[in-house]
Write a protein that holds these residues in place. Structure first.
Motif, PDB file in Angstrom:
ATOM      1  N   LYS A  35     -15.002  26.152 132.692  1.00  0.00           N
ATOM      2  CA  LYS A  35     -14.291  26.179 133.937  1.00  0.00           C
ATOM      3  C   LYS A  35     -12.989  25.708 133.909  1.00  0.00           C
ATOM      4  O   LYS A  35     -12.250  26.064 134.929  1.00  0.00           O
ATOM      5  CB  LYS A  35     -15.225  25.097 134.979  1.00  0.00           C
ATOM      6  N   ASP A  36     -12.445  24.748 133.148  1.00  0.00           N
ATOM      7  CA  ASP A  36     -11.094  24.067 133.270  1.00  0.00           C
ATOM      8  C   ASP A  36     -10.180  24.807 132.226  1.00  0.00           C
ATOM      9  O   ASP A  36     -10.683  25.648 131.336  1.00  0.00           O
ATOM     10  CB  ASP A  36     -11.094  22.777 132.732  1.00  0.00           C
ATOM     11  N   TYR A  37      -9.018  24.858 132.622  1.00  0.00           N
ATOM     12  CA  TYR A  37      -7.880  25.520 131.888  1.00  0.00           C
ATOM     13  C   TYR A  37      -7.377  24.534 130.898  1.00  0.00           C
ATOM     14  O   TYR A  37      -7.188  23.215 131.035  1.00  0.00           O
ATOM     15  CB  TYR A  37      -6.571  25.654 132.930  1.00  0.00           C
TER      16      TYR A  37
ATOM     17  N   ASP B 297      -6.463  19.206 127.860  1.00  0.00           N
ATOM     18  CA  ASP B 297      -6.453  19.756 129.424  1.00  0.00           C
ATOM     19  C   ASP B 297      -5.130  20.253 129.691  1.00  0.00           C
ATOM     20  O   ASP B 297      -3.900  19.553 129.388  1.00  0.00           O
ATOM     21  CB  ASP B 297      -6.666  18.413 130.243  1.00  0.00           C
TER      22      ASP B 297
ATOM     23  N   LEU C  90     -13.796  17.594 129.324  1.00  0.00           N
ATOM     24  CA  LEU C  90     -13.458  19.049 129.609  1.00  0.00           C
ATOM     25  C   LEU C  90     -14.548  20.037 129.447  1.00  0.00           C
ATOM     26  O   LEU C  90     -14.966  20.292 128.478  1.00  0.00           O
ATOM     27  CB  LEU C  90     -12.217  19.403 128.519  1.00  0.00           C
ATOM     28  N   ASP C  91     -14.486  20.891 130.704  1.00  0.00           N
ATOM     29  CA  ASP C  91     -15.296  22.161 130.712  1.00  0.00           C
ATOM     30  C   ASP C  91     -14.620  23.204 130.229  1.00  0.00           C
ATOM     31  O   ASP C  91     -13.819  23.672 131.216  1.00  0.00           O
ATOM     32  CB  ASP C  91     -16.207  22.030 131.926  1.00  0.00           C
TER      33      ASP C  91
ATOM     34  N   SER D  24      -3.399  20.942 132.551  1.00  0.00           N
ATOM     35  CA  SER D  24      -2.542  20.375 133.375  1.00  0.00           C
ATOM     36  C   SER D  24      -2.098  19.149 133.172  1.00  0.00           C
ATOM     37  O   SER D  24      -1.015  18.574 133.695  1.00  0.00           O
ATOM     38  CB  SER D  24      -3.519  20.239 134.789  1.00  0.00           C
TER      39      SER D  24
END
Length: 351
Positions: free
Chosen positions: A107-109, A7, A103-104, A9
């Protein structure tokens, strides 16, 4: 090499500790290895400190007590920050709900890392605290690789962010970042192209071109990209010219100065005005070609927009020559000076 998606972020958050990041990486690796967790048949699993130490280092051994203590601290921090839910604390083992760690990647950063490079950093001859800091720093660099489609063969492999940017994301000084670069380069994890060139800012001031970064395995791509960038945007190294180039640049500066005087209403012999017209038109065509090529891209980075604005500011008005009735008077040869010297774009002052 085995990929591991993290992830973005979380791992680039300057307020997150190295302990938390280390445990997060370990748990993401556990999730990728265990079929029920990977397939989402369940979000609950059991992990131990030794299990996490194993997936992080790849070693079958008795693990250092400092590492185990750090992992224990990281588990507590991860739970406190609500990234995981500890269902049962069994001292050195934990039953954990992993649900919030999923975590997708559509779609996810995320940051794509390789298990082998994580293990390599954690096996360096450094203190565990320093290795955690090195690992987070390396992940931050990888998080800045440019994934724009316009990057072509360089996509996801190159970063041109500043050292100050890395320092802000990791919470360490630029001086420490430089030391970490050397360690990672020495261990063939990171490649850094250090430019000795400068470029102009939008306001005309000069700044050093940022380092160019890649994984060590992509060093040839990094060199190719960085040298091409210098050729397009660099300034300082182009000042070193052959005598012929310097003479051409001096002549062009003289013609540009005469053009300014013509715009102010001063008169010159017709042959001089014709020479200036040929120079101005040739340069305008060259600048416009660069501008059009850049604007044809589907995406322009901020630095590229600055570059285009700089070029557009140097386009010169040719209508002044109409007043001298030269359009039908002289035949224009677009290559009268040969291919325009890109150096002129940087040396001459914009009108």
């Amino acid at each position: 090499m085995k990929e591991l998606f993290l992830d973005k972020s979380l791992v680039t958050n300057p307020n997150v500790t190295g302990e938390l990041v280390l445990v997060y990486i370990a748990l993401r690796k556990v999730m990728s290895d265990e079929v029920p967790l990977f397939s989402k048949e369940t979000s609950v699993g059991i992990v131990s400190l030794n299990k996490m130490a194993f997936v992080l280092t790849g070693l079958c051994t008795e693990y250092d007590s400092n590492l185990l203590s750090i992992l224990k601290q990281g588990i507590a921090e991860l739970a406190k920050e609500d990234y995981i839910r500890i269902i049962k604390d069994l001292k050195n083992e934990y039953i954990i709900d992993f649900e919030k760690l999923y975590l997708d990647t559509e779609k996810d950063y995320f940051v794509k890392m390789f298990v082998e490079e994580i293990q390599q950093i954690l096996l360096l001859e450094e203190s565990i605290k320093k290795k955690m800091s090195l690992l987070k720093y390396f992940i931050v660099i990888c998080s800045t690789f440019n994934w724009s489609k316009d990057m072509g063969k360089y996509q996801g492999k190159i970063s041109g962010m500043s050292l100050e940017y890395f320092a802000d994301l990791t919470g360490i000084s630029s001086k420490t970042c430089n030391r970490y670069n050397i360690i990672l380069e020495k261990n063939h994890l990171l490649f850094v192209y250090r430019s000795n060139d400068k470029m102009k800012n939008f306001d005309g001031t000069m700044r050093q071109i940022n380092n160019c970064y890649s994984r060590y395995c992509d060093k040839e791509l990094c060199i190719a990209y960085a040298t091409d960038y210098e050729n397009r945007y660099g300034y300082e190294h182009k000042i070193v010219q052959t005598r012929k180039n310097k003479e051409e640049a001096d002549k062009n500066r003289r013609l540009a100065a005469i053009y300014n005087r013509i715009c102010e209403g001063h008169e010159y012999p017709i042959e001089v005005v014709r020479e200036v017209q040929k120079y101005i038109r040739n340069k305008n065509q060259y600048l416009q070609k660069l501008i059009d090529e850049k604007k044809a891209q589907s995406y322009m980075a901020f630095s590229e927009k600055e570059w285009v604005a700089r070029l557009e500011s140097q386009l010169r008005d040719e209508s002044v020559f109409l007043q001298a009735k030269l359009e039908s008077d002289c035949e224009f040869e677009s290559n009268i000076w040969g291919e325009p010297n890109p150096l002129d774009i940087f040396i001459e002052e914009a009108v």
